[in-house]
Write an enzyme that holds these catalytic residues in place. Structure first.
Site, short mmCIF file in Angstrom:
data_model
loop_
_atom_site.label_atom_id
_atom_site.label_comp_id
_atom_site.label_asym_id
_atom_site.label_seq_id
_atom_site.Cartn_x
_atom_site.Cartn_y
_atom_site.Cartn_z
N GLY A 1 0.81 -1.22 0.00
CA GLY A 1 0.00 0.00 0.00
C GLY A 1 0.84 1.26 0.00
O GLY A 1 0.64 2.17 0.80
N SER B 1 1.38 3.37 -2.67
CA SER B 1 1.13 4.32 -3.76
C SER B 1 0.92 5.73 -3.23
O SER B 1 1.09 6.71 -3.97
CB SER B 1 -0.09 3.88 -4.57
OG SER B 1 -1.19 3.64 -3.71
N ASP C 1 -3.53 -7.32 -4.54
CA ASP C 1 -4.44 -7.14 -3.41
C ASP C 1 -3.90 -7.99 -2.27
O ASP C 1 -3.88 -9.22 -2.38
CB ASP C 1 -5.84 -7.60 -3.84
CG ASP C 1 -6.85 -7.53 -2.70
OD1 ASP C 1 -6.44 -7.39 -1.53
OD2 ASP C 1 -8.05 -7.64 -2.98
N VAL C 2 -3.46 -7.36 -1.19
CA VAL C 2 -2.81 -8.12 -0.12
C VAL C 2 -3.75 -9.10 0.58
O VAL C 2 -3.30 -10.01 1.27
CB VAL C 2 -2.14 -7.21 0.94
CG1 VAL C 2 -1.00 -6.41 0.34
CG2 VAL C 2 -3.16 -6.32 1.64
N ASN D 1 1.73 -2.21 5.43
CA ASN D 1 1.10 -0.89 5.61
C ASN D 1 -0.29 -0.79 4.97
O ASN D 1 -1.12 -0.02 5.43
CB ASN D 1 2.02 0.17 5.00
CG ASN D 1 1.32 1.50 4.83
OD1 ASN D 1 1.17 2.26 5.78
ND2 ASN D 1 0.86 1.79 3.61
N SER E 1 -2.68 0.92 14.56
CA SER E 1 -3.36 2.20 14.74
C SER E 1 -3.65 2.39 16.22
O SER E 1 -3.88 1.39 16.93
CB SER E 1 -4.67 2.20 13.95
OG SER E 1 -5.47 3.30 14.33
N TYR F 1 -12.87 -1.68 12.03
CA TYR F 1 -11.49 -1.21 11.80
C TYR F 1 -10.64 -1.46 13.06
O TYR F 1 -9.53 -1.99 12.96
CB TYR F 1 -11.52 0.28 11.44
CG TYR F 1 -10.16 0.89 11.21
CD1 TYR F 1 -9.45 0.63 10.04
CD2 TYR F 1 -9.57 1.74 12.16
CE1 TYR F 1 -8.20 1.20 9.82
CE2 TYR F 1 -8.33 2.30 11.95
CZ TYR F 1 -7.64 2.04 10.78
OH TYR F 1 -6.41 2.60 10.57
N ALA G 1 -11.13 -3.61 15.41
CA ALA G 1 -10.91 -5.06 15.59
C ALA G 1 -9.78 -5.55 14.70
O ALA G 1 -8.94 -6.35 15.11
CB ALA G 1 -12.20 -5.81 15.29
N LYS H 1 -7.23 -3.83 13.60
CA LYS H 1 -5.93 -3.32 14.08
C LYS H 1 -5.57 -3.92 15.43
O LYS H 1 -4.39 -4.16 15.73
CB LYS H 1 -5.97 -1.79 14.14
CG LYS H 1 -6.13 -1.11 12.78
CD LYS H 1 -4.97 -1.44 11.84
CE LYS H 1 -5.06 -0.62 10.55
NZ LYS H 1 -3.92 -0.88 9.66
P1 NAP Z 1 -4.35 5.78 2.36
O1 NAP Z 1 -3.83 7.14 2.12
O2 NAP Z 1 -5.81 5.52 2.19
O3 NAP Z 1 -3.51 4.74 1.48
C1 NAP Z 1 -3.84 3.38 1.58
C2 NAP Z 1 -2.86 2.57 0.76
O4 NAP Z 1 -3.20 1.17 0.92
C3 NAP Z 1 -2.93 2.86 -0.72
O5 NAP Z 1 -1.64 2.74 -1.26
C4 NAP Z 1 -3.83 1.74 -1.25
O6 NAP Z 1 -3.57 1.39 -2.61
C5 NAP Z 1 -3.37 0.60 -0.36
N1 NAP Z 1 -4.32 -0.49 -0.28
C6 NAP Z 1 -5.59 -0.48 0.20
N2 NAP Z 1 -6.13 -1.71 0.11
C7 NAP Z 1 -5.18 -2.51 -0.43
C8 NAP Z 1 -5.11 -3.88 -0.77
N3 NAP Z 1 -6.17 -4.70 -0.56
N4 NAP Z 1 -3.98 -4.37 -1.31
C9 NAP Z 1 -2.91 -3.56 -1.52
N5 NAP Z 1 -2.90 -2.25 -1.23
C10 NAP Z 1 -4.03 -1.74 -0.69
O7 NAP Z 1 -4.04 5.31 3.86
P2 NAP Z 1 -2.97 5.84 4.91
O8 NAP Z 1 -3.63 6.86 5.76
O9 NAP Z 1 -1.66 6.14 4.28
O10 NAP Z 1 -2.85 4.53 5.82
C11 NAP Z 1 -1.78 3.60 5.72
C12 NAP Z 1 -1.86 2.64 6.88
O11 NAP Z 1 -1.79 3.37 8.11
C13 NAP Z 1 -3.18 1.84 6.94
O12 NAP Z 1 -2.92 0.53 7.37
C14 NAP Z 1 -3.98 2.61 7.97
O13 NAP Z 1 -4.96 1.78 8.57
C15 NAP Z 1 -2.90 3.03 8.93
N6 NAP Z 1 -3.25 4.20 9.75
C16 NAP Z 1 -3.60 5.39 9.19
C17 NAP Z 1 -3.94 6.47 10.02
C18 NAP Z 1 -4.34 7.80 9.45
O14 NAP Z 1 -4.81 8.64 10.25
N7 NAP Z 1 -4.16 8.09 8.18
C19 NAP Z 1 -3.92 6.31 11.41
C20 NAP Z 1 -3.57 5.07 11.94
C21 NAP Z 1 -3.23 4.02 11.12
P3 NAP Z 1 -4.36 2.13 -3.82
O15 NAP Z 1 -3.86 3.54 -3.83
O16 NAP Z 1 -3.97 1.38 -5.03
O17 NAP Z 1 -5.81 2.05 -3.46
#
Ligand code: NAP
Length: 251
Positions: free
Chosen positions: A15, A17, A66-67, A93, A145, A158, A160, A162
């Site tokens: 993830g 990108s 797709d992971v 991630n 998270s 969500y 659950a 994490k």
């Molecule tokens: P984001 O901006 O929505 O980016 C999500 C990334 O995951 C994208 O690259 C997406 O790919 C990829 N992805 C989603 N489903 C996938 C799948 N089935 N297989 C492969 N790739 C997949 O999210 P983010 O905020 O950077 O979050 C990254 C991680 O941090 C996540 O695990 C999230 O739960 C965790 N997190 C985030 C926050 C926050 O506040 N942002 C807080 C705590 C934890 P595409 O672009 O191709 O869709």
């Protein structure tokens, strides 16, 4: 800190990108790793990030998968091994969020969140571990998270996923520590990415920032710096931990 500490090691960031994953990919590349940017659908974003890294003189490539799909994860690792060699740094991630009442949550939504956030790291660890065990060295980071530590209203599924990932991390750390592999989780607080923008209004984000001791939301680079620390020698004796990166929100 980023003085080629990860030189030549193959680092898979799922993830990657955009958001936190993209920042970790940039930081790992700057530290010398060969970075594999996995994505699900944002091919253009992933390829332009790889191009950006190659323009800076780093080795980087992309693989769509797709992971949550066992067949995709097998293809992901086979492709990486063929192109760059076995993965010794794994950052799980990829994640999706869901803000919904339990009574309004469908089976499909449950499956998507659990398959991506929990089954995905399991599948990637299972595929990466045999090489790490054979070479008696490896680093795994799971991006959990703070919601997986404290839960939140309308985030049950969500949280659950994490919370499960946190106990998966602690258990796996005990299982593979004797093979020289560390497994840790980072627990970010609210980080300014597409995910947060999709979940909260601008006013809600502002209110949240006011509640954080450091007075701001996190940025992806805040998480990436800690990830590279754990991947490099700084993380040699840190294992089975859940490290909040949240500006003191959960202190
Ligand atoms: P984001 O901006 O929505 O980016 C999500 C990334 O995951 C994208 O690259 C997406 O790919 C990829 N992805 C989603 N489903 C996938 C799948 N089935 N297989 C492969 N790739 C997949 O999210 P983010 O905020 O950077 O979050 C990254 C991680 O941090 C996540 O695990 C999230 O739960 C965790 N997190 C985030 C926050 C926050 O506040 N942002 C807080 C705590 C934890 P595409 O672009 O191709 O869709």
């Amino acid at each position: 800190m980023s003085d080629l500490l990860l030189q030549g090691k193959v680092c898979l960031v799922t993830g990657a990108s955009r958001g936190i994953g993209a920042a970790i990919a940039r930081a790992a590349a700057a530290a010398g790793a060969v970075v594999v940017i996995n994505y699900r659908s944002s091919r253009h974003l992933a390829e332009s990030l790889a191009e950006e890294l190659r323009d800076l003189g780093h080795e980087a490539g992309t693989v769509q998968a797709d992971v949550g799909s066992p067949a995709d994860v097998e293809r992901l690792f086979t492709t990486i091994e063929h192109e760059w060699g076995p993965v010794s740094l794994l950052v799980n991630n990829a994640g999706v969020s869901l803000r919904e009442l339990v009574t309004h949550t469908s089976d499909e939504q449950w499956d998507q969140v659990i398959n991506t956030n929990l089954k995905g790291p399991f599948l990637c660890c299972r595929r990466a571990l045999p090489h790490m065990i054979r070479s008696r060295w490896g680093r795994i980071i799971n991006i959990a998270s703070v919601w997986g530590m404290r839960g939140a209203s309308c985030e049950s599924v969500y949280a659950a996923s994490k919370g499960g990932l946190i106990l998966f991390t602690k258990s796996l750390a005990q299982e593979v520590g004797p093979s020289g592999i560390t497994v840790n989780a980072l627990a970010p607080g609210p980080i300014g990415t597409d995910m947060l923008a999709g979940e909260l209004t601008a006013q809600e984000r502002q209110d949240l920032a006011a509640d954080i001791p450091l007075g701001r939301l996190g940025c992806p680079e805040d998480v990436a710096k800690m990830a590279v620390f754990l991947l490099s020698e700084g993380g040699n004796y840190i294992n089975g931990q859940v490290i909040p990166v949240d500006g003191g929100w959960t202190a």
